[in-house]
Design an enzyme around this catalytic site. Structure first.
Site, mmCIF file in Angstrom:
data_model
loop_
_atom_site.group_PDB
_atom_site.id
_atom_site.type_symbol
_atom_site.label_atom_id
_atom_site.label_comp_id
_atom_site.label_asym_id
_atom_site.label_seq_id
_atom_site.Cartn_x
_atom_site.Cartn_y
_atom_site.Cartn_z
ATOM 1 N N ILE A 45 1.466 3.609 -5.508
ATOM 2 C CA ILE A 45 0.634 2.971 -6.528
ATOM 3 C C ILE A 45 -0.469 2.147 -5.885
ATOM 4 O O ILE A 45 -1.632 2.181 -6.322
ATOM 5 C CB ILE A 45 1.499 2.113 -7.465
ATOM 6 C CG1 ILE A 45 2.468 3.002 -8.253
ATOM 7 C CG2 ILE A 45 0.625 1.304 -8.430
ATOM 8 C CD1 ILE A 45 3.448 2.247 -9.130
ATOM 9 N N ARG A 89 4.487 -3.692 4.698
ATOM 10 C CA ARG A 89 5.476 -3.956 5.746
ATOM 11 C C ARG A 89 4.983 -3.463 7.094
ATOM 12 O O ARG A 89 5.303 -4.051 8.131
ATOM 13 C CB ARG A 89 6.804 -3.282 5.385
ATOM 14 C CG ARG A 89 7.529 -3.920 4.223
ATOM 15 C CD ARG A 89 8.714 -3.092 3.785
ATOM 16 N NE ARG A 89 8.302 -1.799 3.263
ATOM 17 C CZ ARG A 89 9.139 -0.886 2.805
ATOM 18 N NH1 ARG A 89 10.433 -1.115 2.833
ATOM 19 N NH2 ARG A 89 8.697 0.266 2.318
ATOM 20 N N ALA A 112 2.808 -0.294 -17.549
ATOM 21 C CA ALA A 112 1.750 0.193 -16.665
ATOM 22 C C ALA A 112 1.928 1.650 -16.269
ATOM 23 O O ALA A 112 0.968 2.415 -16.243
ATOM 24 C CB ALA A 112 1.658 -0.677 -15.415
ATOM 25 N N HIS A 171 5.211 -4.463 -19.842
ATOM 26 C CA HIS A 171 5.814 -3.591 -18.818
ATOM 27 C C HIS A 171 5.610 -2.116 -19.180
ATOM 28 O O HIS A 171 6.559 -1.351 -19.323
ATOM 29 C CB HIS A 171 7.308 -3.904 -18.656
ATOM 30 C CG HIS A 171 7.857 -3.436 -17.339
ATOM 31 N ND1 HIS A 171 8.909 -4.052 -16.712
ATOM 32 C CD2 HIS A 171 7.506 -2.403 -16.521
ATOM 33 C CE1 HIS A 171 9.188 -3.424 -15.572
ATOM 34 N NE2 HIS A 171 8.338 -2.416 -15.432
ATOM 35 N N LEU A 182 0.839 -1.193 0.000
ATOM 36 C CA LEU A 182 0.000 0.000 0.000
ATOM 37 C C LEU A 182 0.877 1.248 0.000
ATOM 38 O O LEU A 182 0.760 2.109 0.872
ATOM 39 C CB LEU A 182 -0.955 -0.008 1.197
ATOM 40 C CG LEU A 182 -2.205 0.860 1.048
ATOM 41 C CD1 LEU A 182 -3.142 0.266 -0.002
ATOM 42 C CD2 LEU A 182 -2.943 1.005 2.378
ATOM 43 N N GLY A 183 1.768 1.319 -1.004
ATOM 44 C CA GLY A 183 2.558 2.521 -1.207
ATOM 45 C C GLY A 183 1.809 3.479 -2.103
ATOM 46 O O GLY A 183 0.568 3.514 -2.113
ATOM 47 N N ARG A 209 6.672 -6.097 -9.962
ATOM 48 C CA ARG A 209 7.810 -6.738 -10.624
ATOM 49 C C ARG A 209 7.470 -8.208 -10.836
ATOM 50 O O ARG A 209 6.805 -8.841 -10.004
ATOM 51 C CB ARG A 209 9.086 -6.610 -9.790
ATOM 52 C CG ARG A 209 9.684 -5.204 -9.771
ATOM 53 C CD ARG A 209 10.275 -4.833 -11.123
ATOM 54 N NE ARG A 209 10.995 -3.567 -11.109
ATOM 55 C CZ ARG A 209 10.466 -2.396 -11.440
ATOM 56 N NH1 ARG A 209 9.186 -2.323 -11.795
ATOM 57 N NH2 ARG A 209 11.198 -1.299 -11.414
ATOM 58 N N GLU A 239 11.491 -11.158 -18.084
ATOM 59 C CA GLU A 239 11.121 -10.356 -19.246
ATOM 60 C C GLU A 239 12.363 -9.866 -19.991
ATOM 61 O O GLU A 239 13.413 -9.662 -19.382
ATOM 62 C CB GLU A 239 10.232 -9.175 -18.824
ATOM 63 C CG GLU A 239 10.836 -8.230 -17.820
ATOM 64 C CD GLU A 239 9.835 -7.181 -17.349
ATOM 65 O OE1 GLU A 239 10.198 -5.988 -17.392
ATOM 66 O OE2 GLU A 239 8.709 -7.533 -16.930
ATOM 67 N N VAL A 250 1.390 -5.353 -11.380
ATOM 68 C CA VAL A 250 2.005 -4.166 -11.977
ATOM 69 C C VAL A 250 3.255 -3.768 -11.200
ATOM 70 O O VAL A 250 3.761 -2.659 -11.346
ATOM 71 C CB VAL A 250 1.018 -2.975 -12.030
ATOM 72 C CG1 VAL A 250 -0.132 -3.266 -12.984
ATOM 73 C CG2 VAL A 250 0.499 -2.606 -10.639
#
Length: 332
Positions: A172, A192, A298, A296, A169-170, A249, A278, A247
């Site tokens: 993005i 975290r 987004a 990649h 929940l950063g 890694r 990728e 979205v």
């Protein structure tokens, strides 16, 4: 005149910034950066990169890593820069930066997550709607001429009312949660640390989040702790009808396990903008109508790239003016 820009015989001396970039990258930001800083670019020098850093950059205080997750900012590089105080990264992810080393050296790090968050969140929601409502599947169905021959496309599923678990929940993740809440989704999250001032349910581990979700949306950074955070146990907890949207890694997910479960029908679908190796994508995914694939992209729009440039310049100006940095990474 900027107090951080000294003069030599009346000539304005711009602050020096070491630039690390991929060799194939055109420099759309150079003009904007060059008006404020003197860029030291190893690719413009005939010297080998390490020689350039050790001979010409020992007094450099700021390093800009420009769209180059493939260029690791590791201890062996940072050791050549004894005066370094700041690393500015133009990406949201920081897996290519040796954060523990930077912390020990007292080197500040900034990233560009704030510039990417809205477009990344839009894309995550778009992937989810595409998977659930079979948008890309329907497009292929019509273009192939299948509608008159095969009849109706199988129905998709309603988004409203679904239980969505946000992993990370950063910037993005928070924007994604906000958007999905407006669709009537029930939002929970794993991060975290618990965020005390958000109206979403917190789970202390991803397994419990998955067990109480219909959908997982992955927005967290890739670290040693989060590599394969979506493993077979988490996928089992999510269940046969669960959907995974990534979205973040590619290596957040045990990709081999995910592919096997999709083939066996043990996961309901996936929207994947990133992949573990990728640009290589598992062949099995190409024939799956319940999977939406993206290369990649987004967070990338002309608007977000403009925002990144502004954020980079803002962070560097703040640093050389001894002002607070605009997107400082907080060490845990």
């Amino acid at each position: 005149m900027d107090a951080s820009s000294p003069q030599n015989d009346g000539v304005l001396l711009l602050p020096e910034v070491l630039l690390l970039r991929p060799s194939a990258l055109a420099l759309p930001f150079t003009a904007g950066l060059g008006a404020h800083f003197r860029l030291l670019d190893p690719l413009d020098s005939p010297e080998p990169a390490r020689s350039f850093l050790s001979s010409r950059c020992r007094a450099v205080r700021a390093l800009l890593c420009l769209f180059s997750p493939a260029l690791p900012v590791k201890a062996e590089t940072l050791d050549l820069l004894p005066s370094l105080e700041l690393v500015v990264v133009s990406s949201a992810g920081l897996e290519h930066v040796d954060l523990p080393y930077c912390r020990r050296r007292g080197i500040a790090v900034t990233n560009a997550s704030a510039a990417f968050c809205e477009d990344g969140a839009d894309y995550a929601v778009g992937l989810l709607i595409d998977v659930m409502r079979r948008v890309s599947h329907g497009d292929r169905f019509v273009r192939a001429g299948s509608w008159p021959v095969q009849g109706e496309l199988p129905l998709g599923f309603k988004l409203g009312g679904k239980r969505v678990g946000i992993v990370g929940l950063g910037n993005i993740g928070s924007e994604t949660a906000k958007r999905l809440a407006s669709f009537g989704c029930n939002i929970a999250y794993y991060s975290r640390k618990e965020r005390l001032h958000v109206p979403y349910t917190y789970y202390a581990n991803v397994h419990d989040l998955a067990a109480n979700s219909n959908i997982l949306v992955l927005c967290c950074a890739l670290t040693e702790d989060t590599r394969h955070i979506i493993n077979k146990d988490v996928m089992s907890a999510l269940g046969n009808e669960g959907i995974i949207i990534n979205v973040g890694r590619g290596a957040l997910v045990d990709e081999k396990e995910l592919v096997q479960r999709l083939v066996r029908g043990e996961i309901g679908g996936a929207g994947l903008d990133v992949f573990e190796h990728e640009p290589k994508v598992p062949d099995e995914l190409f024939v799956m109508d319940k999977v939406v694939l993206s290369p990649h992209r987004a967070v990338f729009t002309p608007e977000s790239l403009e925002g990144v440039q502004e954020l980079i310049i803002g962070n560097l100006k703040a640093f050389f003016s001894n002002e607070p940095l605009r997107s400082l990474v907080q060490y845990e």
